[in-house]
Design a protein around this motif. Structure first.
Motif, PDB file in Angstrom:
ATOM      1  N   SER A 279       0.720  18.717  -3.476  1.00  0.00           N
ATOM      2  CA  SER A 279       2.078  18.229  -3.734  1.00  0.00           C
ATOM      3  C   SER A 279       2.169  16.705  -3.751  1.00  0.00           C
ATOM      4  O   SER A 279       3.099  16.155  -4.326  1.00  0.00           O
ATOM      5  N   SER A 280       1.177  15.994  -3.184  1.00  0.00           N
ATOM      6  CA  SER A 280       1.238  14.530  -3.296  1.00  0.00           C
ATOM      7  C   SER A 280       0.810  14.083  -4.684  1.00  0.00           C
ATOM      8  O   SER A 280       1.065  12.946  -5.082  1.00  0.00           O
ATOM      9  N   ASN A 281       0.178  14.963  -5.424  1.00  0.00           N
ATOM     10  CA  ASN A 281      -0.208  14.636  -6.790  1.00  0.00           C
ATOM     11  C   ASN A 281       0.748  15.254  -7.804  1.00  0.00           C
ATOM     12  O   ASN A 281       0.393  15.469  -8.967  1.00  0.00           O
ATOM     13  N   VAL A 282       1.936  15.570  -7.351  1.00  0.00           N
ATOM     14  CA  VAL A 282       3.017  15.971  -8.253  1.00  0.00           C
ATOM     15  C   VAL A 282       4.156  14.984  -8.009  1.00  0.00           C
ATOM     16  O   VAL A 282       4.702  14.915  -6.910  1.00  0.00           O
TER      17      VAL A 282
ATOM     18  N   GLY B 287       8.986   9.352  -6.404  1.00  0.00           N
ATOM     19  CA  GLY B 287       7.855   9.662  -5.535  1.00  0.00           C
ATOM     20  C   GLY B 287       7.379  11.101  -5.665  1.00  0.00           C
ATOM     21  O   GLY B 287       7.676  11.793  -6.630  1.00  0.00           O
ATOM     22  N   SER B 288       6.675  11.520  -4.629  1.00  0.00           N
ATOM     23  CA  SER B 288       5.945  12.789  -4.749  1.00  0.00           C
ATOM     24  C   SER B 288       6.761  13.974  -4.234  1.00  0.00           C
ATOM     25  O   SER B 288       7.655  13.842  -3.399  1.00  0.00           O
ATOM     26  N   LEU B 289       6.385  15.120  -4.737  1.00  0.00           N
ATOM     27  CA  LEU B 289       6.965  16.375  -4.260  1.00  0.00           C
ATOM     28  C   LEU B 289       6.696  16.531  -2.767  1.00  0.00           C
ATOM     29  O   LEU B 289       7.555  17.003  -2.009  1.00  0.00           O
TER      30      LEU B 289
ATOM     31  N   VAL C  22       0.850  -1.190   0.000  1.00  0.00           N
ATOM     32  CA  VAL C  22       0.000   0.000   0.000  1.00  0.00           C
ATOM     33  C   VAL C  22       0.887   1.242   0.000  1.00  0.00           C
ATOM     34  O   VAL C  22       1.813   1.359   0.794  1.00  0.00           O
ATOM     35  N   LEU C  23       0.600   2.145  -0.924  1.00  0.00           N
ATOM     36  CA  LEU C  23       1.335   3.419  -0.956  1.00  0.00           C
ATOM     37  C   LEU C  23       0.655   4.450  -0.086  1.00  0.00           C
ATOM     38  O   LEU C  23       1.285   5.313   0.501  1.00  0.00           O
ATOM     39  N   GLY C  24      -0.653   4.390  -0.086  1.00  0.00           N
ATOM     40  CA  GLY C  24      -1.369   5.364   0.725  1.00  0.00           C
ATOM     41  C   GLY C  24      -2.856   5.255   0.498  1.00  0.00           C
ATOM     42  O   GLY C  24      -3.310   4.708  -0.507  1.00  0.00           O
ATOM     43  N   ASN C  25      -3.596   5.748   1.478  1.00  0.00           N
ATOM     44  CA  ASN C  25      -5.042   5.823   1.321  1.00  0.00           C
ATOM     45  C   ASN C  25      -5.393   7.278   1.135  1.00  0.00           C
ATOM     46  O   ASN C  25      -5.493   8.029   2.092  1.00  0.00           O
TER      47      ASN C  25
ATOM     48  N   LEU D  67       4.320  -0.932 -11.194  1.00  0.00           N
ATOM     49  CA  LEU D  67       3.180  -0.097 -11.580  1.00  0.00           C
ATOM     50  C   LEU D  67       2.466   0.392 -10.325  1.00  0.00           C
ATOM     51  O   LEU D  67       2.697  -0.123  -9.236  1.00  0.00           O
ATOM     52  N   VAL D  68       1.636   1.381 -10.506  1.00  0.00           N
ATOM     53  CA  VAL D  68       0.806   1.845  -9.389  1.00  0.00           C
ATOM     54  C   VAL D  68      -0.650   1.619  -9.762  1.00  0.00           C
ATOM     55  O   VAL D  68      -1.075   1.959 -10.864  1.00  0.00           O
ATOM     56  N   VAL D  69      -1.365   0.998  -8.863  1.00  0.00           N
ATOM     57  CA  VAL D  69      -2.774   0.714  -9.112  1.00  0.00           C
ATOM     58  C   VAL D  69      -3.594   1.484  -8.086  1.00  0.00           C
ATOM     59  O   VAL D  69      -3.354   1.396  -6.886  1.00  0.00           O
TER      60      VAL D  69
ATOM     61  N   ILE E 145      -4.552   2.343 -13.556  1.00  0.00           N
ATOM     62  CA  ILE E 145      -3.156   1.908 -13.497  1.00  0.00           C
ATOM     63  C   ILE E 145      -2.236   2.997 -14.055  1.00  0.00           C
ATOM     64  O   ILE E 145      -2.511   3.561 -15.110  1.00  0.00           O
ATOM     65  N   TYR E 146      -1.175   3.241 -13.330  1.00  0.00           N
ATOM     66  CA  TYR E 146      -0.187   4.246 -13.736  1.00  0.00           C
ATOM     67  C   TYR E 146       1.209   3.636 -13.777  1.00  0.00           C
ATOM     68  O   TYR E 146       1.484   2.654 -13.071  1.00  0.00           O
ATOM     69  N   GLU E 147       2.064   4.267 -14.509  1.00  0.00           N
ATOM     70  CA  GLU E 147       3.485   3.982 -14.408  1.00  0.00           C
ATOM     71  C   GLU E 147       3.919   4.355 -12.978  1.00  0.00           C
ATOM     72  O   GLU E 147       3.423   5.337 -12.426  1.00  0.00           O
ATOM     73  N   HIS E 148       4.815   3.578 -12.398  1.00  0.00           N
ATOM     74  CA  HIS E 148       5.325   3.947 -11.073  1.00  0.00           C
ATOM     75  C   HIS E 148       6.493   4.911 -11.242  1.00  0.00           C
ATOM     76  O   HIS E 148       7.398   4.679 -12.037  1.00  0.00           O
ATOM     77  N   ILE E 149       6.464   6.003 -10.501  1.00  0.00           N
ATOM     78  CA  ILE E 149       7.538   6.999 -10.594  1.00  0.00           C
ATOM     79  C   ILE E 149       8.397   6.836  -9.339  1.00  0.00           C
ATOM     80  O   ILE E 149       7.988   7.223  -8.233  1.00  0.00           O
TER      81      ILE E 149
ATOM     82  N   VAL F 125      -9.343  10.033  -2.643  1.00  0.00           N
ATOM     83  CA  VAL F 125     -10.214   9.463  -3.677  1.00  0.00           C
ATOM     84  C   VAL F 125     -10.005   7.968  -3.870  1.00  0.00           C
ATOM     85  O   VAL F 125     -10.586   7.369  -4.751  1.00  0.00           O
ATOM     86  N   GLY F 126      -9.171   7.376  -3.040  1.00  0.00           N
ATOM     87  CA  GLY F 126      -8.992   5.935  -3.149  1.00  0.00           C
ATOM     88  C   GLY F 126      -7.690   5.503  -2.507  1.00  0.00           C
ATOM     89  O   GLY F 126      -6.974   6.301  -1.913  1.00  0.00           O
ATOM     90  N   SER F 127      -7.386   4.202  -2.640  1.00  0.00           N
ATOM     91  CA  SER F 127      -6.128   3.682  -2.102  1.00  0.00           C
ATOM     92  C   SER F 127      -5.205   3.366  -3.268  1.00  0.00           C
ATOM     93  O   SER F 127      -5.666   2.917  -4.318  1.00  0.00           O
TER      94      SER F 127
HETATM   95  N1  LIG Z   1       2.465   6.754 -10.121  1.00  0.00           N
HETATM   96  C1  LIG Z   1       2.976   6.910  -8.905  1.00  0.00           C
HETATM   97  N2  LIG Z   1       4.278   6.668  -8.675  1.00  0.00           N
HETATM   98  C2  LIG Z   1       4.808   6.820  -7.432  1.00  0.00           C
HETATM   99  N3  LIG Z   1       4.092   7.242  -6.363  1.00  0.00           N
HETATM  100  C3  LIG Z   1       2.783   7.496  -6.522  1.00  0.00           C
HETATM  101  C4  LIG Z   1       2.164   7.351  -7.803  1.00  0.00           C
HETATM  102  N4  LIG Z   1       0.874   7.694  -7.679  1.00  0.00           N
HETATM  103  C5  LIG Z   1       0.687   8.035  -6.399  1.00  0.00           C
HETATM  104  N5  LIG Z   1       1.829   7.914  -5.692  1.00  0.00           N
HETATM  105  C6  LIG Z   1       2.015   8.205  -4.270  1.00  0.00           C
HETATM  106  O1  LIG Z   1       1.235   7.294  -3.517  1.00  0.00           O
HETATM  107  C7  LIG Z   1       0.704   7.926  -2.376  1.00  0.00           C
HETATM  108  C8  LIG Z   1      -0.794   7.679  -2.330  1.00  0.00           C
HETATM  109  O2  LIG Z   1      -1.361   8.326  -3.457  1.00  0.00           O
HETATM  110  P1  LIG Z   1      -2.893   8.601  -3.597  1.00  0.00           P
HETATM  111  O3  LIG Z   1      -3.106   9.277  -4.905  1.00  0.00           O
HETATM  112  O4  LIG Z   1      -3.647   7.367  -3.315  1.00  0.00           O
HETATM  113  O5  LIG Z   1      -3.219   9.587  -2.399  1.00  0.00           O
HETATM  114  P2  LIG Z   1      -2.967  11.120  -2.220  1.00  0.00           P
HETATM  115  O6  LIG Z   1      -2.210  11.704  -3.357  1.00  0.00           O
HETATM  116  O7  LIG Z   1      -2.374  11.276  -0.866  1.00  0.00           O
HETATM  117  O8  LIG Z   1      -4.426  11.694  -2.191  1.00  0.00           O
HETATM  118  P3  LIG Z   1      -5.527  11.751  -3.365  1.00  0.00           P
HETATM  119  O9  LIG Z   1      -6.268  10.462  -3.305  1.00  0.00           O
HETATM  120  O10 LIG Z   1      -6.364  12.915  -3.003  1.00  0.00           O
HETATM  121  O11 LIG Z   1      -4.807  11.935  -4.671  1.00  0.00           O
HETATM  122  C9  LIG Z   1       1.057   9.412  -2.487  1.00  0.00           C
HETATM  123  O12 LIG Z   1       2.182   9.673  -1.679  1.00  0.00           O
HETATM  124  C10 LIG Z   1       1.444   9.574  -3.922  1.00  0.00           C
HETATM  125  O13 LIG Z   1       2.381  10.597  -4.093  1.00  0.00           O
END
Ligand SMILES: Nc1ncnc2c1ncn2[C@@H]1O[C@H](COP(=O)(O)OP(=O)(O)OP(=O)(O)O)[C@@H](O)[C@H]1O
Length: 607
Positions: A447-450, A395-397, A321-324, A341-343, A388-392, A327-329
């Protein structure tokens, strides 16, 4: 080629630049190019001009709304010119006679409206060229053979044009980046391309010397693994239903050696929905279309590449789990091949049926921009929606700014932060253009969505969700609803996204975690109010993150950007900047600033 400077060269440079200015429309950005002053003057340097040893070596005229017939004879008078950057302007018509500039090492004309065929011998005399970026124009005709023969070519980007015909034999050992996607190219892939990687992903867990080959193979497998991933995650969320394992064991898995065909053949063609992306793929690999496992419902691949898959690989995928999020987990899923990948499992969905959901996701997946991370695929079941996304890997800003304060944080110097802010703004502006029909085109910028690429290029993710999230929940989960007018009267517009952009800008400049990210505003710093009072009291400099404020030369730029952040977070949406204005203001700072090493578009004299 060494640059020999003469006094007359310096005088000629000024004259030549003034002629160039005269040939351009909308040259208001070039006000500093004035008779009686010198382009390389240490005190009043001309905008967009970079000098070395007193003469002009680089013209950096990005994003200046320029058009017209640029005077190439005058350009040729700039004896020291090695880099020409006209990215993101409004130039149109046939390619100008840039081939008069025989000493050029890099030419960047991406994102203009140039059109027509480029003569096959156009590049014959430009033997020093290393970087050629002609992407996102309307060029047509065959790829010029002289381009394919440039002896020192490092980067070639011709994507998003209308080039047609066969892909020429581009096989320089030097070549590191090749992008021919979104054209109308056809025929077999020349064997010379078999070692070239397009935008190679970072190595996952392999030693560096193997990274290119492995990255290449991983990209080739990505389509295949995508399908696998969907099923693998499904298994996780369904507590690995054993009885379905047997059904999954039937896929092909022998991809050794043949995967290159898939990757290369996806480079050249304008992708057509529902069609195989490469003529040679199915023949050479014998792969079939993705199969649907029993009970897994449909998979919709959003990037138009038709993947095959080996189901046995799916069974070995692990997930964490990366995070909840709101809008979802999100899950990080690693396949046995190493591909990650990120699901994302969406919750609070509106009542869309499968077709509506897929249509919407296809629209979101169709976005292509260097600062936008589009979803790769989606999966719909009544009770389960996966994206499904490519995994970066970086990580996030959010994490890099406020997380473990490791090496990535230490590298967040001022030029890097400025580059990140610029990239986010460009990505947002693109999203606003492409999703203009949505009341809130991004809706959830924070910033978690960057996400950050290895070289700190920002990738904006999780956009357009307002179209699929249940309206009753949108206000409580989406960041866009934090704008004052949305809180007070639920009035939303693209300006709410600008407010979110402003928060991110202030977060990057101050290094503070914004209280706006908490639903109840408890915890963190109210960056909007903090900056507002500091501006009133003229003590803005105190707010800057100590990690950047030590860079005294650039304080002026930082404060200008702080004001852009403040203007983006104006509580009255009518007084707030709109996204284009925000981009323009940021680019003004970039153009004026000396701090940015824009390695995407420029190379040093030593190349
Ligand atoms: N494609 C990805 N590659 C690497 N890390 C990712 C990717 N997508 C999301 N993450 C990281 O996973 C964690 C959880 O992301 P998630 O989008 O579920 O929640 P969030 O960004 O905290 O909130 P929200 O659901 O509002 O977008 C965050 O830290 C996010 O930066």
């Amino acid at each position: 080629m060494p640059i020999v400077i003469t006094k007359s060269a310096m005088v000629n440079d000024a004259e030549a630049l003034l002629k160039i200015k005269q040939s351009l429309n909308n040259s208001q950005f070039l006000d500093s190019w004035k008779n009686g002053t010198q382009p390389c003057d240490e005190v009043v340097r001309w905008v967009g001009v970079v000098c070395g040893k007193g003469i002009v070596t680089t013209l950096r005229l990005r994003s200046m709304q320029l058009s017209g017939d640029i005077d190439t004879s005058a350009l040729a008078q700039l004896q020291g010119l090695r880099v020409l950057n006209l990215v993101n302007n409004s130039f149109s018509g046939p390619i100008p006679e840039f081939n008069k500039l025989g000493a050029l090492k890099a030419i960047y004309v991406s994102n203009n409206n140039f059109s027509g065929e480029i003569p096959s011998g156009f590049f014959t005399k430009m033997v020093s060229l290393k970087k050629v970026w002609f992407d996102k124009n309307n060029f047509t005709g065959p790829i010029p053979s002289s381009l394919a023969q440039l002896p020192r070519l490092l980067e070639l980007c011709l994507d998003s044009n209308n080039f047609w015909g066969l892909i020429p034999s581009i096989g320089q050992q030097s070549l590191e980046t090749l992008n021919l996607s979104s054209n109308n190219l056809s025929g077999d892939i020349p064997s010379s391309l078999s070692r070239v990687v397009r935008n190679p992903p970072p190595p996952l867990e392999e030693p560096p010397q193997k990274s290119l080959k492995i990255a290449y193979a991983l990209m080739a497998l990505s389509g295949f693994l995508l399908v696998s991933m969907i099923v693998a995650i499904y298994l996780i969320v369904q507590k690995r239903k054993r009885e379905e394992s047997d059904e999954m064991g039937m896929g092909e898995r022998d991809f050794g050696g043949n995967t290159i065909g898939l990757r290369i053949s996806s480079i050249g063609r304008k992708e057509e929905s529902g069609q195989s992306s490469g003529s040679g793929v199915e023949k050479s690999t014998g792969r079939k279309s993705p199969k649907k496992g029993k009970g897994f419902g449909d998979l919709t691949v959003l990037n138009n590449i038709n993947p095959g898959f080996g189901l046995s690989d799916l069974m070995r995928a692990g997930a964490e789990v990366l995070g909840n999020g709101s809008v979802g987990s999100s899950y990080k899923a690693k396949l046995s091949s190493g591909l990650i990948l990120v699901v994302k499992r969406l919750k609070e969905m509106n009542k869309m049926d499968a077709d509506e959901f897929r249509a919407e996701m296809t629209r979101l997946g169709g976005l292509k921009h260097p600062n936008v991370l589009a979803p790769l695929a989606c999966h719909y079941q009544k009770e389960e929606k996966l994206v499904i996304y490519e995994h970066i890997p970086k990580g996030s800003l959010l994490y890099i700014l406020h997380g473990d304060r490791g090496e990535s944080h230490a590298n967040l110097n001022w030029p890097t932060r400025l580059k990140i802010i610029h990239g986010i703004a460009l990505g947002m502006s693109y999203i606003h253009t492409k999703l203009a029909a949505l009341a809130l085109p991004h809706g959830n910028l924070k910033s978690s969505n960057v996400l950050l690429s290895p070289d700190n290029e920002p990738l904006v993710v999780d956009y357009g969700l307002i179209s699929i999230i249940d309206g009753n929940h949108a206000a409580s989960v989406l960041m866009g609803y934090q704008a004052p007018e949305a809180i007070e009267s639920r009035s939303i517009s693209p300006k709410c996204d600008v407010y979110s952009l402003g928060i991110v800008i202030l977060e990057i400049l101050t290094g503070k975690f914004p209280s706006q990210y908490h639903k109840n505003n408890k915890g963190g710093t109210d960056v909007v109010q903090w900056v507002r009072s500091a501006i009133q009291e003229r003590r803005e400099a105190e707010l800057l993150d100590p990690g950047i404020s030590a860079n005294r030369h650039c304080i002026g730029e930082m404060l200008k950007l702080l004001h852009v952040g403040a203007n983006c977070t104006e509580s009255n949406p009518n007084k707030r900047l709109d996204i284009r204005e925000a981009v323009r203001r940021i680019e003004e700072i970039l153009v004026e600033g000396r701090s940015v090493d824009d390695s995407r578009y420029e190379i040093s004299q030593d190349g």
